[in-house]
Design a protein around this motif. Structure first.
Motif, PDB file in Angstrom:
ATOM      1  N   GLU A 896     -21.561  27.738  82.890  1.00  7.66           N
ATOM      2  CA  GLU A 896     -20.143  26.800  83.312  1.00  7.66           C
ATOM      3  C   GLU A 896     -18.469  26.735  82.520  1.00  7.66           C
ATOM      4  N   ASP A 897     -18.819  26.002  81.098  1.00  2.00           N
ATOM      5  CA  ASP A 897     -18.500  25.989  80.134  1.00  2.00           C
ATOM      6  C   ASP A 897     -17.735  26.550  79.279  1.00  2.00           C
ATOM      7  N   SER A 898     -18.047  27.814  79.997  1.00  9.00           N
ATOM      8  CA  SER A 898     -17.524  29.658  78.930  1.00  9.00           C
ATOM      9  C   SER A 898     -16.471  30.113  79.407  1.00  9.00           C
ATOM     10  N   PHE A 899     -15.257  29.817  78.126  1.00  6.29           N
ATOM     11  CA  PHE A 899     -14.222  30.415  78.344  1.00  6.29           C
ATOM     12  C   PHE A 899     -13.963  32.037  78.968  1.00  6.29           C
ATOM     13  N   VAL A 900     -15.194  32.852  78.814  1.00  2.66           N
ATOM     14  CA  VAL A 900     -15.464  33.843  79.333  1.00  2.66           C
ATOM     15  C   VAL A 900     -15.268  33.838  80.598  1.00  2.66           C
ATOM     16  N   LEU A 901     -16.293  33.113  81.448  1.00  2.00           N
ATOM     17  CA  LEU A 901     -16.311  32.184  82.481  1.00  2.00           C
ATOM     18  C   LEU A 901     -14.853  32.632  83.351  1.00  2.00           C
ATOM     19  N   HIS A 902     -14.381  31.411  82.756  1.00  2.00           N
ATOM     20  CA  HIS A 902     -12.577  31.230  82.640  1.00  2.00           C
ATOM     21  C   HIS A 902     -11.492  32.505  82.832  1.00  2.00           C
ATOM     22  N   TYR A 903     -11.688  33.082  81.529  1.00  2.00           N
ATOM     23  CA  TYR A 903     -10.958  34.759  81.684  1.00  2.00           C
ATOM     24  C   TYR A 903     -11.498  35.923  83.083  1.00  2.00           C
ATOM     25  N   PHE A 904     -13.065  35.349  83.525  1.00  2.00           N
ATOM     26  CA  PHE A 904     -13.070  36.601  84.443  1.00  2.00           C
ATOM     27  C   PHE A 904     -12.828  35.529  85.654  1.00  2.00           C
ATOM     28  N   LYS A 905     -12.222  34.278  86.097  1.00  2.00           N
ATOM     29  CA  LYS A 905     -11.944  34.353  87.293  1.00  2.00           C
ATOM     30  C   LYS A 905     -10.085  34.223  87.033  1.00  2.00           C
ATOM     31  N   SER A 906      -9.931  34.179  85.291  1.00  2.00           N
ATOM     32  CA  SER A 906      -8.482  34.812  85.816  1.00  2.00           C
ATOM     33  C   SER A 906      -7.679  36.157  86.035  1.00  2.00           C
ATOM     34  N   LEU A 907      -9.283  37.143  85.296  1.00  2.00           N
ATOM     35  CA  LEU A 907      -9.323  38.354  85.870  1.00  2.00           C
ATOM     36  C   LEU A 907      -9.253  39.001  86.774  1.00  2.00           C
ATOM     37  N   ASN A 908      -9.807  38.088  87.717  1.00  3.59           N
ATOM     38  CA  ASN A 908     -10.050  38.498  88.712  1.00  3.59           C
ATOM     39  C   ASN A 908      -8.762  38.379  89.100  1.00  3.59           C
TER      40      ASN A 908
END
Length: 1313
Positions: A896-908
């Motif tokens: 939940e604290d991953s910068f990649v998770l934030h990227y995936f949400k933005s990418l979507n």
């Protein structure tokens, strides 16, 4: 004015001549008759007038070249006379493009030879793109030839303005061209679908100015071709449209003859191909209709069917329960004591073969386990030391273990189609680029309303000048990242650079909006004025996003707005010609880095990516502006974050296991009085049991470490949980059976423990072997993670069972003696008082089951309700299970604290383009032969079902095929490139390749065949030249940038052989897992059709069948290897479940004395547990994927613990009725199942709910919770009731043997708390 003066001079000169001639005639008339003289005078006068009229006629508007401007544009001399004769050389030049002007043996034209040369050179620019469609090119060139050289120019062309050159000679600077709307429309229609193979786009995307092909029109196209602001136009040409070609004030609009694109213009050139002309395409098959959800009477079919099954089943069950039986309402008292069964007449005289075999099997196992337990209980210390030594030896193998973290190696079988194709692609062509990407979203910024001469335009918030400036500075800082001497230019992908020269950062492909401004910050301040409106950087952005080929980036190529911008599409919307890129609310910076098949070649890139992540993390923390949100990733980030995720949840897993360990250690004890707490407790024994569980896992991992089979993190996370579930239950049953047992007179502790193991050992063997075989057969799975899990788990369970019946028995013996000697637990060197010793008694949980729960459950009405409720549960689960989503949301894989998770949400949210897909063509194809070429290409003379034509046709149905653009075609561009006389050059010194820009090199003389393609020899000779040549305006089809990596060839005996090549297209925008695997499925279907076509065509050409069948087309995209599993996920799941359940059935059938009733009951219950777990997955939004499949396999194994012990106890019960036997078995085993499995797991599962990893929360907490709750409900509620109805009948052989050889009454196998 000068035209009138010249005419006046000519008339005056002719008048003087006429007067002189009249004087001469007068003298001559005196000697001839008067009538004759008068006739001659009239004739001469008329001739003179006609001569004056002829000399004043204006057929031409120009002739010759008078000026060359700073852009090397040629302007023509103004001329208003008649057409002039063209020399033979000029006539030959006219034949190249304007041969129709010579149809009537015309030799006089309004152009000279230099103008014809210029015409041919200028036409080459358009021909490089449009020549692939002969009709289009012919239609377009006709009007150019007409207004350039026609002998009747003045009828349709009027000079609008002239200027003078340095010598004072006037030249035309503006021309009005009168032309019919019909011609413009027909020409536009014939060219509107001509494609550009390099980009997969349309020619009009490049040739309609600021308008893409979708927004282009005949007027816009022709106006752009005549616009003096177009760098290719030498002077202004204003097209004036006329509805007809009727003469108006002496002007006759130009209306050349046109050809539709599906018609050949002559016998030498064919009609345009399907990819360039829709009218040429074969009739498309009916559009694929997606099947609607199966319904009955408007309702979901599964719901209707299962509802019907449920009501029919309940009706039959109720009829059987209440109408056709006379059972009492309370059946729990129907039990007998075995001592009362003494009359042999109560038994059948002839027992069946299977009854005798079952009794012998059970008796044999009991004797073996009794002797086994007695032996190891007699030598506890030797057993413990030997066990520790063996575990140490096996555990040492951990030092050789390799942990697999690569997602490809985890989830894709080495033998899977996608894995093999991926390896082929990576080996032949090098892997797909490494992508480093930043998504920058505007926060709390308003849209911009920009007023233009065409009306107001709304721009998204990211186009604020301050926002763009911050993004520019960030981009420049990234370019200068120093990763211990490695910079971006050292690792970037630069397709237009020379491999032998140094690469500058400006050569790197960076997909950024700043490419439109050539990375020049000062261009934000440029302004102009247009009809009172300011023309600013916003107008430049609008123009560039509509046609990126007008604004090439520093690397020499375009910046695709769909990649550089984000958030401009509505949900569900796909890219189209009407896409409004200017509404973007996010900017995307994409840096392409070269990828390599060998890991050793990636060290610089990996190091730079590490520094990039550090830089971006610090930037977000310290330098980010308030009006932006930043998400970023690198190629290595996903794998790095997965590793970090596993490490971050180690503490959570350890806490979970620690709670379970503490529960086991405490609950095993039977403490009745406070002052005996440290004597009756079994903390040491519990810890010993836990250590045995861990030792079995360590040994299993070590064995596979010696074998060289890689492990996965799933093994660490799941297998201890599984072994605890199985092993702890056995420990509870063994210990609590002993606690309920009374030692016989003169019986040693060792003998008592051996006797106890003899009774519970067969049940322990049954569950352990069932689960082990279940997992070993699960190892047949092709999925590496599932296979590794199954094999490791199977070995761990066998080792755990062996350690339990050896080491734990020995440890249990020592603990029993400790308690007998009144020694304290843990501190065994301390003793309690003798008076403190108390006898065994029943535990509270056992009393609850015996006195409260079992009598209540066995009430007839309760049993009926249980069957109805669980049957309803089953039917509902069957009805909804097919709706379970397939796939794994990539966001769930990240912490939940991953910068990649934030990227995936933005990418979507902001992803606006689909991934590229490569159609790879491999096999021994003789490309130099025209028949083979026609089966591959998409241009002139190509087959209607060729490789590229089929891909093109698929792109026209993108909603069904998921192909968004036609594929790029190196072979078509090679043909076009070879037609140009100036594109191919070689060094005169050594014959090697030369760039076409090098004027010191010699043009190639490529020999052509009848199709105007390189002949069989020169095809291979000059293909490498094509792949090395960089494109520019003069040679747009050069292949180095687009195709340098697309072809792999070898040279054998000086003959070039293409080994493999690919044709790149794009998928539509893919969002969900379903989109991804359906796109893969569609691409494979397309490739299969193409492969069948090629193989059949090659066989018809006479190619040997073996060679023809080796030719194959397959699709490849970077995501295929991860999503292939979902194409067969349901089949794989059902196969794994079926194999697992079948193995349990076989083992249960054998070890329970060939009792098919008991085996079927176990299988029915386990099947129901798994199906109901599927229903839970739907309601709790747990998708079906590799992780959940592992958990489903594990659920089958754990379900055995909930079922087999109870069914085994039922089969051994000596009561006479099924209800009483069900009551007896539940009384004996219920408390052990509840305390040994349910409570143990429940405590540990709750901790997983607090894991940082979303994948733990969803696939471990939710599924484990479901497994335990559903398993406990079926094992403790449904199964006893089911046994009371259809449980196995008494084994008469066993009952007779027990009565003929009476032994001590059965020890109650109960749980004590």
């Amino acid at each position: 004015m000068h035209v009138c003066i010249n005419i006046t001079k000519e008339i005056f000169f002719l008048s003087v001549i006429l007067i002189c001639d009249l004087s001469f005639i007068k003298r001559m008339c005196s000697s001839i008759p008067r009538s004759s003289c008068a006739l001659g005078v009239r004739t001469l006068f008329i001739a003179a007038l006609l001569s004056v009229f002829q000399l004043s006629k204006q057929d031409c508007v120009w002739f010759g070249v008078c000026n060359t401007d700073a852009f090397n544009h040629n302007q023509y001399c103004s001329y208003n006379g008649t057409a002039k004769a063209m020399p033979n050389d000029g006539l030959n030049l006219l034949k190249e493009r304007c041969s129709f002007l010579l149809d009537e043996s015309q030799t006089e034209f309004c152009c000279d030879i230099n103008q014809v040369k210029i015409l041919n050179e200028n036409v080459k620019l358009a021909a490089a793109i449009l020549d692939r469609c002969p009709s289009c090119m012919s239609n377009l060139v006709r009007h150019i030839c007409e207004f350039t050289c026609s002998a009747n120019q003045s009828q349709f062309a009027h000079v609008a303005a002239t200027q003078k050159n340095t010598e004072g000679v006037p030249y035309v600077s503006s021309l009005d061209l009168h032309i019919t709307t019909e011609y413009m429309n027909k020409t536009y229609k014939s060219c509107s679908q001509v494609s550009v193979p390099q980009t997969g786009q349309l020619a009009l995307d490049l040739m309609c100015g600021a308008y893409p092909a979708s927004r282009c029109s005949p007027s816009k196209w022709f106006n752009y071709m005549g616009d003096v602001n177009n760098i290719y136009v030498p002077f202004q040409i204003t097209y004036i449209q006329h509805p007809t070609n009727a003469s108006i004030n002496g002007t006759v609009p130009l209306n050349p003859h046109t050809f539709p694109c599906n018609k050949a213009i002559n016998s030498l050139l064919p009609a345009c191909s399907c990819s360039d002309c829709e009218l040429s395409c074969p009739k498309a098959p009916p559009r694929t209709e997606f099947p609607e959800q199966f319904k009955i009477a408007g309702f979901d079919a599964y719901v209707v069917i299962m509802s019907s099954v449920y009501f029919v089943g309940v009706f039959i069950f109720l009829m059987g329960s209440f109408v056709f039986t006379q059972d009492s309402i309370i059946d729990e008292n129907l039990t007998i004591d075995v001592n009362e069964v003494s009359n042999r007449t109560n038994f059948r005289k002839n027992t069946s073969f299977f009854e005798n075999l079952g009794d012998k099997t059970e008796h044999f196992l009991e004797k073996v386990f009794t002797k086994w337990g007695t032996f190891f209980a007699s030598y506890p210390w030797i057993t413990l030391f030997a066990g520790a030594f063996l575990v140490s030896i096996l555990g040492y193998g951990i030092t050789f273990i390799q942990i697999t973290t690569d997602p490809v190696q985890l989830w894709a079988s080495p033998n899977s189609k996608s894995r093999i194709e991926r390896d082929f692609f990576d080996t032949k062509f090098e892997p797909f680029f490494r992508i480093e990407q930043i998504i920058i979203k505007a926060v709390n910024l308003p849209n911009i309303i920009h007023k233009t001469s065409n009306g107001p335009i709304t721009f998204g918030p990211v186009f604020h000048k301050d926002f763009l400036t911050v993004v520019f500075n960030l981009q420049e800082e990234i370019k200068n990242i120093n990763a211990n001497g490695t910079f971006l230019n050292d690792i970037c992908y630069a397709p237009l650079s020379d491999e032998k020269s140094d690469i500058n950062t400006s050569d790197c492909i960076i997909q950024s909006i700043w490419g439109y401004f050539q990375d020049d910050l000062s261009r934000l301040e440029e302004t102009e004025e247009d009809n009172g409106f300011n023309v600013t950087y916003l107008d430049a952005i609008y123009q560039c996003t509509n046609n990126p080929y007008l604004c090439l980036a520093p690397y020499g190529g375009p910046v695709d707005p769909a990649i550089a911008l984000g958030g401009f599409l509505r949900p569900g919307e796909q890219l189209s010609g009407n896409t409004k890129y200017e509404l973007a609310n996010a900017l995307i910076l994409t840096f392409l880095v070269k990828n390599h098949h060998k890991r050793t070649d990636l060290q610089n890139a990996l190091r730079w990516e590490t520094f990039f992540v550090e830089f971006m993390s610090n930037y977000k923390k310290n330098n980010i502006s308030d009006f932006m949100d930043i998400a970023f990733t690198t190629e290595r980030s996903i794998e790095d974050e997965l590793n970090r995720e596993s490490r971050s949840d180690v503490l959570t897993i350890l806490v979970s296991y620690l709670i379970m360990f503490m529960y086991i250690a405490i609950s095993l004890g039977h403490v009745k009085e406070f002052n005996r707490t440290f004597i009756d407790s079994k903390i040491t024994l519990g810890l010993g049991g836990v250590i045995i569980v861990l030792a079995s896992v360590v040994s299993s991992v070590g064995i596979f470490g010696y074998a060289g089979i890689p492990a996965t993190l799933i093994i660490v996370e799941v297998i201890p949980f599984l072994v605890l579930a199985v092993g702890v239950d056995n420990i509870f049953i063994l210990v609590q059976t002993h606690q309920r047992d009374h030692r016989k007179l003169n019986e040693l502790h060792e003998q008592q423990i051996g006797r106890i193991l003899g009774r519970v050992g067969p049940s322990m063997l049954l569950t352990s072997l069932s689960e082990s075989f279940c997992f070993f057969l699960g190892g047949l799975s092709d999925m590496p993670a599932v296979k590794a899990f199954a094999l490791y788990a199977g070995i761990a369970l066998i080792i755990d069972f062996l350690l339990q019946i050896t080491c734990f028995v020995s440890l249990f013996t020592l603990d029993t003696k400790r308690k007998e000697e009144n020694r304290l637990d843990i501190c065994c060197f301390l003793k309690g008082k003798k008076s403190d010793i108390i006898n065994n008694s029943e535990g509270l949980l056992y009393k609850f089951f015996k006195s409260v729960y079992v009598p209540f459950l066995m009430k007839k009405i309760v049993r009926v309700l249980v069957m109805i409720i669980f049957f309803a549960w089953l039917c509902v689960s069957i009805a909804i299970a097919p709706r379970i989503d397939i796939g794994l949301d990539q966001e769930l894989a990240m912490p939940e604290d991953s910068f990649v998770l934030h990227y995936f949400k933005s990418l979507n949210k902001h992803l606006n383009i689909g991934p590229p897909v490569y159609f790879v063509l491999k096999g021994n194809l003789t490309y130099e032969k025209s028949l083979v070429q026609n089966s591959v290409c998409s241009g002139r003379f190509c087959n209607d079902d060729s490789v590229l034509t089929q891909i093109y046709l698929a792109s026209r149905q993108s909603n069904a095929t998921y192909i968004a653009r036609p594929a790029s075609s190196w072979i078509d561009d090679y043909f076009d490139w070879s037609l140009s006389s100036t594109c191919c050059k070689y060094s005169p010194q050594n014959g090697d390749f030369c760039p076409h820009q090098d004027t010191s090199c010699t043009p190639c003389e490529i020999r052509k065949n009848s199709l105007q393609r390189p002949d069989e020899h020169d095809f291979g000779e000059y293909l490498p030249f094509f792949l090395k040549d960089n494109p520019d305006d003069s040679c747009a089809k050069a292949g180095h940038a687009a195709y340098n990596g697309a072809i792999r060839y070898s040279i054998d005996h000086k003959k070039l052989q293409v080994d493999a090549s690919y044709f790149m297209a794009y998928h539509t925008i893919l969002k969900s897992s379903e989109d991804y695997f359906l796109a893969l499925q569609s691409a494979r279907k397309i490739s299969k059709n193409i492969t069948q076509m090629l193989q059949g065509r090659l066989i018809s050409f006479g190619v040997p069948i073996e060679s023809a069948l080796n030719v194959e087309v397959f699709p490849y995209s970077v995501f295929y290897v991860f999503y292939e599993q979902y194409l067969t996920m349901w089949a794989d799941t059902l196969k794994s479940m079926g194999i697992s359940v079948l193995s349990i059935f076989i083992v249960t059938f054998i070890l329970m004395g060939f009792d098919i009733h008991s085996a079927l009951v176990v299988v029915i219950t386990i099947t129901m547990i798994v199906i109901d777990l599927g229903g839970l997955m739907y309601y709790w939004k747990i998708s079906l994927n590799a992780v959940s499949l592992v958990n489903l396999v594990m659920a089958v194994g754990i379900s055995v613990e909930f079922c087999s012990h109870l069914v085994h106890s039922f089969s051994l019960s000596k009561d006479t009725t099924q209800i009483s036997r069900a009551s007896d078995s539940l009384t004996k085993m219920g408390s052990s199942i509840f305390s040994g499995i349910t409570l143990t797991k429940f405590a540990g599962i709750l901790v997983l709910a607090f894991a940082k990893s979303q994948i733990f929360q969803v696939f471990y907490f939710r599924m484990y919770f479901g497994i335990v709750v559903i398993g406990a409900a079926h094992g403790l509620i449904f199964l006893p009731v089911l046994l009371s109805y259809i449980g196995a009948p008494l084994n008469q052989a066993r009952l007779r043997r027990q009565c003929e050889h009476p032994t001590e009454h059965d020890t109650v196998l109960s749980g004590i708390l």
